[in-house]
Design an enzyme around this catalytic site. Sequence first.
Site, PDB file in Angstrom:
ATOM      1  N   CYS A 290     -14.182   7.402  -0.573  1.00 56.00           N
ATOM      2  CA  CYS A 290     -12.922   6.818  -1.063  1.00 56.00           C
ATOM      3  C   CYS A 290     -12.348   7.720  -2.153  1.00 56.00           C
ATOM      4  CB  CYS A 290     -13.070   5.430  -1.643  1.00 56.00           C
ATOM      5  SG  CYS A 290     -13.646   4.219  -0.470  1.00 56.00           S
TER       6      CYS A 290
ATOM      7  N   ARG B 142     -12.254  12.646   1.013  1.00 54.06           N
ATOM      8  CA  ARG B 142     -13.224  11.659   0.528  1.00 54.06           C
ATOM      9  C   ARG B 142     -13.304  10.433   1.432  1.00 54.06           C
ATOM     10  NH1 ARG B 142     -14.870  12.577  -4.492  1.00 54.06           N
ATOM     11  NH2 ARG B 142     -15.566  10.431  -4.623  1.00 54.06           N
TER      12      ARG B 142
ATOM     13  N   TRP C 146     -13.007   5.128   2.762  1.00 52.50           N
ATOM     14  CA  TRP C 146     -14.103   5.361   3.694  1.00 52.50           C
ATOM     15  C   TRP C 146     -14.867   4.046   3.719  1.00 52.50           C
ATOM     16  CZ3 TRP C 146     -19.485   5.302   3.747  1.00 52.50           C
ATOM     17  CH2 TRP C 146     -20.089   5.959   4.819  1.00 52.50           C
TER      18      TRP C 146
ATOM     19  N   ASN D 102     -13.585   2.786  -5.894  1.00 52.93           N
ATOM     20  CA  ASN D 102     -14.440   3.676  -5.118  1.00 52.93           C
ATOM     21  C   ASN D 102     -15.874   3.342  -5.500  1.00 52.93           C
ATOM     22  OD1 ASN D 102     -15.769   5.855  -3.903  1.00 52.93           O
ATOM     23  ND2 ASN D 102     -15.319   7.238  -5.598  1.00 52.93           N
ATOM     24  N   GLY D 103     -16.689   2.969  -4.514  1.00 57.38           N
ATOM     25  CA  GLY D 103     -18.084   2.643  -4.816  1.00 57.38           C
ATOM     26  C   GLY D 103     -18.517   1.414  -4.031  1.00 57.38           C
TER      27      GLY D 103
ATOM     28  N   GLU E 154     -28.786  24.299  10.270  1.00 57.10           N
ATOM     29  CA  GLU E 154     -27.432  24.250   9.724  1.00 57.10           C
ATOM     30  C   GLU E 154     -26.384  24.491  10.821  1.00 57.10           C
ATOM     31  OE1 GLU E 154     -26.121  23.177   7.185  1.00 57.10           O
ATOM     32  OE2 GLU E 154     -24.205  24.195   6.955  1.00 57.10           O
TER      33      GLU E 154
ATOM     34  N   LYS F 164     -23.457  21.846  11.828  1.00 57.68           N
ATOM     35  CA  LYS F 164     -22.025  22.185  11.829  1.00 57.68           C
ATOM     36  C   LYS F 164     -21.394  21.761  13.148  1.00 57.68           C
ATOM     37  CE  LYS F 164     -21.521  22.519   8.554  1.00 57.68           C
ATOM     38  NZ  LYS F 164     -22.336  22.509   7.374  1.00 57.68           N
TER      39      LYS F 164
ATOM     40  N   GLU G  41     -21.191  17.869  13.554  1.00 64.20           N
ATOM     41  CA  GLU G  41     -20.250  17.243  12.610  1.00 64.20           C
ATOM     42  C   GLU G  41     -18.810  17.332  13.068  1.00 64.20           C
ATOM     43  OE1 GLU G  41     -21.297  19.461   8.890  1.00 64.20           O
ATOM     44  OE2 GLU G  41     -21.018  17.486   8.002  1.00 64.20           O
TER      45      GLU G  41
ATOM     46  N   HIS H 288     -43.330  22.572  22.688  1.00 69.43           N
ATOM     47  CA  HIS H 288     -43.986  21.289  22.393  1.00 69.43           C
ATOM     48  C   HIS H 288     -43.065  20.112  22.717  1.00 69.43           C
ATOM     49  CE1 HIS H 288     -47.301  23.459  20.628  1.00 69.43           C
ATOM     50  NE2 HIS H 288     -46.406  24.204  19.991  1.00 69.43           N
TER      51      HIS H 288
ATOM     52  N   LYS I 180     -16.429  13.803   2.437  1.00 67.56           N
ATOM     53  CA  LYS I 180     -16.952  15.001   1.776  1.00 67.56           C
ATOM     54  C   LYS I 180     -18.103  14.696   0.829  1.00 67.56           C
ATOM     55  CE  LYS I 180     -16.932  19.361   0.761  1.00 67.56           C
ATOM     56  NZ  LYS I 180     -17.557  20.216   1.784  1.00 67.56           N
TER      57      LYS I 180
HETATM   58  O1  M6R Z   1     -22.297  17.407  -2.041  1.00 69.67           O
HETATM   59  P1  M6R Z   1     -23.673  17.542  -1.474  1.00 69.67           P
HETATM   60  O2  M6R Z   1     -24.075  18.962  -1.293  1.00 69.67           O
HETATM   61  O3  M6R Z   1     -24.693  16.770  -2.230  1.00 69.67           O
HETATM   62  O4  M6R Z   1     -23.554  16.887  -0.033  1.00 69.67           O
HETATM   63  C1  M6R Z   1     -24.671  16.736   0.777  1.00 69.67           C
HETATM   64  C2  M6R Z   1     -24.255  16.383   2.183  1.00 69.67           C
HETATM   65  O5  M6R Z   1     -23.580  15.166   2.203  1.00 69.67           O
HETATM   66  C3  M6R Z   1     -23.378  17.463   2.813  1.00 69.67           C
HETATM   67  O6  M6R Z   1     -24.000  18.709   2.795  1.00 69.67           O
HETATM   68  C4  M6R Z   1     -23.021  17.097   4.255  1.00 69.67           C
HETATM   69  O7  M6R Z   1     -24.169  17.133   5.049  1.00 69.67           O
HETATM   70  C5  M6R Z   1     -21.931  18.009   4.780  1.00 69.67           C
HETATM   71  N1  M6R Z   1     -21.004  17.248   5.569  1.00 69.67           N
HETATM   72  C6  M6R Z   1     -22.447  19.105   5.612  1.00 69.67           C
HETATM   73  O8  M6R Z   1     -21.462  19.877   6.205  1.00 69.67           O
END
Ligand code: M6R
Length: 616
Positions: A2, A27, A76, A102-103, A489, A493, A496, A512, A611
């Site tokens: 949010c 956010r 969000w 927000n929270g 990673e 990516k 996501e 395995h 984010k």
């Molecule tokens: O702000 P942070 O690095 O603590 O965030 C951690 C994860 O939420 C963040 O890396 C998330 O996995 C991203 N969407 C990855 O692209």
Amino acid sequence: MCGIIGYLGYRDAYPIIINGLKKLEYRGYDSSGIALFYKDGYSLCKTKGRVNELEKKIYSNNIKISGTIGIGHTRWATHGVPNDLNAHPHVSNSNKLIMIHNGIIENYHAIKIVLLKNGFTFKSKTDTEVFINFIEYIKKENKSSLEEAVRISLNEIIGAYSIVVIDKSHPETIIIAKLGSPLALGINDKEFFIASDTIPFVNYTKNVIYLKDGEMAILRKGKELDLRKIINNHKLNPIIKKLKINLKQIEKGEYKYFMLKEIHEQPKTILDTLRGRLLIPKGIICIDGIESNKNIFINAKSITIVACGTSWHASLIGEYLLEELASIPVEVEYASEFRYRNPIINKKNIIIVISQSGETADTLAALKLAKKKGAFVFGICNVVGSSIARNVDAGAYTHAGPEIGVASTKSFTAQITILILLALKIGKYRSSINDNRYKCLCQELGLISEKVYHTLKKDDSIKKISKVYHNVNNFLYLGRGINFPVALEGALKLKEISYIHAEGYPAAEIKHGPIALIDENMPVVIIATKKGCYNKIIGNIQEIKARKGKIIAIVNEGDIQVSTLADHVIKIPNSSEELSPLITVIPLQLLAYQIAYIRGENVDQPRNLAKSVTVE
Ligand code: M6R
């Protein structure tokens, strides 16, 4: 999760709020809303969907957009599905008090029961509507002023919040408060800007106050800020900081998406991370947070690194680096697991927390747990002044600049860069690395951004590969050693932003289990650089080829063996193994981007994600 924004001053509030909301969409973006206050009334508009939907609704419904006071919210969803009713701002039963939040309010259910018994009704399913009515209830019961009612209710609330509260009959006073969720206050002569981060107001003011947990502020038009401690109403002296962001950093420029811009920024962001820290001619690495705690790092028996998501992948690379160069045993933990265990740590332990945003709720909670147990906590954060950065014992900023794309890219390479510096510095202190290796790695690190730049030029060949595979349902990513976390990673990516199922594995592990998935429809991205277990990886590739899998190999320039076996090759510059993740991850970021782009996805704002994850 949010984004909240508010303005109180002399300018037209609408453009500040609506443009600010667009900048905060990273956010959360499942619904949005706005309230504007003018001389003889106020207007409220909220809708399911993104901020451009809100704009359309405002124009089609002829909503009045005048006034110099306003608030806005981009959501969000946590409590209640994304729809118009659950969107913020929320209004109290008397139709007087208005709130954005927000929270998460954890005890909202118990409070709601009390309110229901007292005749309150609710239109939405949100905790926020309960929250604002609770304030109204306290105000009425105690016959108190709004600020006192807000303060009393905050002392009853369990959970996390950053809030903005307005009484619509006295909108020239705004009350804001924070616990656990970020809140920045921009100030100028006679005006206040409130936002979840500084980006929405950076072009209006560079003076910022980051509210601390447990603080609230009363903002009165044309008056000085009144900062208070929520628990006892003690007056506090605000600490004003100067923002250093420049506007170019938060604009897309020539790029279609922030993610692509941020991928291409990496040669520069890596240099920014190294600036002032790596002094190549002298072979010196300067990191204040390490130097001032030299003995703690020299005597460390072990280190635990705690993080989430992409930062967790960087942590796994950190494990390899610290064990290899500094000879310290390292464990890597998901913050969400660590915080609910009883980790055996005490003041002899070092905990490193890694977070781009510095606001991830689980990482922050893990940090607090580690401190409670007496451990020394070192932070690696990107966002300056963030909650994690403020709570650690020492730390190092990554200086990658604002990362707007929800999928992390440049913050990952910046985190790895810091971890390399850290491992070299601690290795030198502990005499676990010989001078020659130390010097060579320092020199190579100084040149790495050139190699990243060179790798980015592979974008065209990656586009071609993306066209072949953008319609598949599954991908496998394989790597070994320090490049296994890079495979994780790469898979993250892709899933996501393109919603293709992807899994990362250590290459040798496929026999395995995962090898059962391989057939002619399964593309396998494999990091097969010359260093590390090159010959073993050739064996893994043979196994996949024997089952008709399609190989997309990341190889070094001059490679012959893997190149003759693979269906597609992406050639990258040579490097020592320790630095290789800074290069090998680049093609994986580009591949994910290009596939999502071809599929027509909204790359910067993937579905269901936000984010910074400031809720559990
Ligand atoms: O702000 P942070 O690095 O603590 O965030 C951690 C994860 O939420 C963040 O890396 C998330 O996995 C991203 N969407 C990855 O692209």
